[in-house]
Design an enzyme around this catalytic site. Structure first.
Site, PDB file in Angstrom:
ATOM      1  N   ASN A   1       0.514  -0.947  -0.063  1.00 27.23           N
ATOM      2  CA  ASN A   1      -0.254   0.186  -0.014  1.00 27.23           C
ATOM      3  C   ASN A   1       1.429   1.268   0.028  1.00 27.23           C
ATOM      4  O   ASN A   1       2.173   1.185  -0.261  1.00 27.23           O
ATOM      5  CB  ASN A   1      -1.237   0.125   1.159  1.00 27.23           C
ATOM      6  CG  ASN A   1      -1.865   1.179   1.072  1.00 27.23           C
ATOM      7  OD1 ASN A   1      -2.305   1.480   0.092  1.00 27.23           O
ATOM      8  ND2 ASN A   1      -2.364   1.264   2.486  1.00 27.23           N
TER       9      ASN A   1
ATOM     10  N   ASN B   1       1.175   3.437   2.032  1.00 28.38           N
ATOM     11  CA  ASN B   1       2.226   4.039   2.857  1.00 28.38           C
ATOM     12  C   ASN B   1       2.903   2.762   3.753  1.00 28.38           C
ATOM     13  O   ASN B   1       3.971   3.340   5.055  1.00 28.38           O
ATOM     14  CB  ASN B   1       0.888   4.476   4.364  1.00 28.38           C
ATOM     15  CG  ASN B   1       0.568   2.894   4.858  1.00 28.38           C
ATOM     16  OD1 ASN B   1       0.365   1.523   4.063  1.00 28.38           O
ATOM     17  ND2 ASN B   1      -0.799   3.184   5.412  1.00 28.38           N
ATOM     18  N   LYS B   2       3.170   2.066   3.002  1.00 22.78           N
ATOM     19  CA  LYS B   2       4.103   1.157   3.980  1.00 22.78           C
ATOM     20  C   LYS B   2       5.907   1.703   2.483  1.00 22.78           C
ATOM     21  O   LYS B   2       5.965   2.369   2.257  1.00 22.78           O
ATOM     22  CB  LYS B   2       3.939  -0.671   2.869  1.00 22.78           C
ATOM     23  CG  LYS B   2       2.357  -0.906   3.230  1.00 22.78           C
ATOM     24  CD  LYS B   2       2.347  -0.730   5.072  1.00 22.78           C
ATOM     25  CE  LYS B   2       1.637  -1.722   5.601  1.00 22.78           C
ATOM     26  NZ  LYS B   2      -0.074  -1.538   4.899  1.00 22.78           N
ATOM     27  N   ILE B   3       6.936   0.577   3.781  1.00 28.04           N
ATOM     28  CA  ILE B   3       8.308   0.816   3.611  1.00 28.04           C
ATOM     29  C   ILE B   3       8.429   0.340   2.104  1.00 28.04           C
ATOM     30  O   ILE B   3       8.994   1.255   1.082  1.00 28.04           O
ATOM     31  CB  ILE B   3       9.283   0.720   4.790  1.00 28.04           C
ATOM     32  CG1 ILE B   3       9.709   0.620   4.492  1.00 28.04           C
ATOM     33  CG2 ILE B   3       9.284  -1.581   3.684  1.00 28.04           C
ATOM     34  CD1 ILE B   3      11.010  -0.151   5.470  1.00 28.04           C
ATOM     35  N   LEU B   4       7.788  -0.086   1.344  1.00 29.48           N
ATOM     36  CA  LEU B   4       7.973  -0.128  -0.508  1.00 29.48           C
ATOM     37  C   LEU B   4       6.292  -0.549  -0.858  1.00 29.48           C
ATOM     38  O   LEU B   4       5.726  -1.021  -0.024  1.00 29.48           O
ATOM     39  CB  LEU B   4       8.319  -1.778  -0.500  1.00 29.48           C
ATOM     40  CG  LEU B   4       8.634  -2.407  -1.834  1.00 29.48           C
ATOM     41  CD1 LEU B   4       9.371  -3.526  -2.185  1.00 29.48           C
ATOM     42  CD2 LEU B   4       6.995  -2.562  -2.655  1.00 29.48           C
TER      43      LEU B   4
END
Length: 381
Positions: A191, A193-196
């Site tokens: 998603n 907002n994730k780190i990837l």
């Protein structure tokens, strides 16, 4: 200083490089804009190489991956699925998709993840009632490894299959092994907002080739091998697109640096906020755990400070800084009001006392200082 005098600091915005454009341009030039293509195959290989998983299927979301993972484990109408209460609703919604029922388990105070003691309590109680859960979903909240050895020991003792929700934990490890590869099925989210990120997307990993093939089948509308459209099973439109997979391929090249930066952000906050009375950073890494520190979180202890998380959140807003309460436990959500819960006080207390801080990997040290200065204004050391 007025909030509009500053650019907004978001909690965890996307952080793109130029690598992503290389894959997107190539896909457009080669006309690979259909749902499948070389980027999709390559992205799945990249995830397998990074995690050590045998097989990967890239999907439209982490929620889709949980849905199909539970279906792989045989979850169906009337079944019960054990699930931590302290998590985002997307962890538990697929239980309802399949007509099953969640049974919620409290957290423990170190990692904030599922408590092995409460898990054992639930399994013992259900066994006395001749009820055997169909699966356990374990979550690595905010990128923090759960107490995997203890949790998996309990699950195996009672013969409960495990779906590992590592949606927030790509790049985290436990005893050197990447998270997402400990359960019978592992799940990641990409998603925004994730780190990837792939803008929106997710993946399911497994070491069973037959399971990976089944997930691909279900995720592409369960089309039978025929020259016409024939369907013998229920399917879904869950496959990740080749274009979005191209973004993911570029992001994978940057992932180690992104994890390094998020850990540095946590360490910086810890150094500058630890002196404030009543404020503690968390969660804490278990023995053998290495977190990607996706989000840095704090708790405010009412016995030591009069400041509440909501007061702090509103104060940060005056500086145009986004922060957010910790997850509201699922056993307190109206959607799950009838679901049983074992424990509940630990995660309820965390919700009442906690706040997530801006943790994006593009943050500068002046951005971090801005957050710390704003916190010190309302709760000085």
């Amino acid at each position: 200083m007025r909030s509009q005098d500053y650019d907004r600091l978001y909690l965890s915005p996307p952080h793109l490089g130029r690598h992503e454009l290389n894959y997107l341009h190539k896909a457009v030039e080669d006309n690979w804009v259909a749902p499948i293509g070389p980027n999709l195959d390559g992205f799945e290989r990249d995830i397998c190489e990074f995690t050590g998983a045998g097989h990967c299927v890239a999907l439209s979301s982490g929620t889709a991956a949980i849905h199909l993972g539970l279906r792989l484990l045989g979850v169906g109408p009337g079944d019960e699925v054990l699930c931590p209460s302290f998590t985002f609703v997307a962890t538990a919604n697929p239980i309802l998709y399949l007509g099953a029922r969640p049974v919620f388990i409290d957290s423990e105070a170190e990692t904030w993840n599922i408590c092995p003691d409460r898990l054992r309590e639930a399994l013992e109680d259900l066994q006395r009632q001749n009820r055997r859960p169909k699966a356990l979903i374990l979550v690595h909240l905010y990128g923090m490894p759960c107490r995997l050895h203890e949790v998996l020991t309990v699950a195996r003792e009672y013969g409960v299959p495990v779906l590992e929700d590592a949606a927030e934990a790509l790049g985290s490890r436990y005893q050197g092994q990447p998270l997402g590869t400990f359960g019978d099925v592992g799940v990641f989210s990409f998603n925004g907002n994730k780190i990837l990120t792939t803008s929106g997307g997710g993946a399911l990993v497994t070491n069973r080739p037959d399971w990976a093939e089944k997930v691909r089948f279900w995720a592409t509308q369960a089309r039978d091998p025929a020259p016409y459209y024939q369907h013998s099973e229920l399917g879904y439109n869950y496959r990740l697109s080749n274009l979005l997979a191209g973004i993911g391929r570029g992001q994978m090249e940057l992932l180690p640096d992104r994890v390094k930066k998020r850990r540095e952000i946590y360490d910086w906050y810890l150094k500058h906020l630890a002196v404030i009375p009543g404020l503690a950073l968390g969660p804490q890494e278990p023995a053998g755990g290495h977190s990607n520190r996706w989000l840095t979180c704090l708790t405010l202890l009412p016995a030591e400070t009069n400041i509440t998380p909501e007061q702090l959140r509103l104060h940060l807003e005056t500086h145009n800084i986004e922060s957010r309460p910790l997850w509201k436990p699922l056993h307190l959500q109206p959607l799950f009001s009838a679901a049983p819960v074992y424990g509940g006080q630990v995660c309820t207390t965390l919700f009442e006392q906690g706040l997530c801080l801006p943790s994006g990997s593009a943050m500068s040290y002046s951005d971090l200082q801005r957050v710390v200065t704003a916190i010190q204004e309302i709760n000085p050391a």
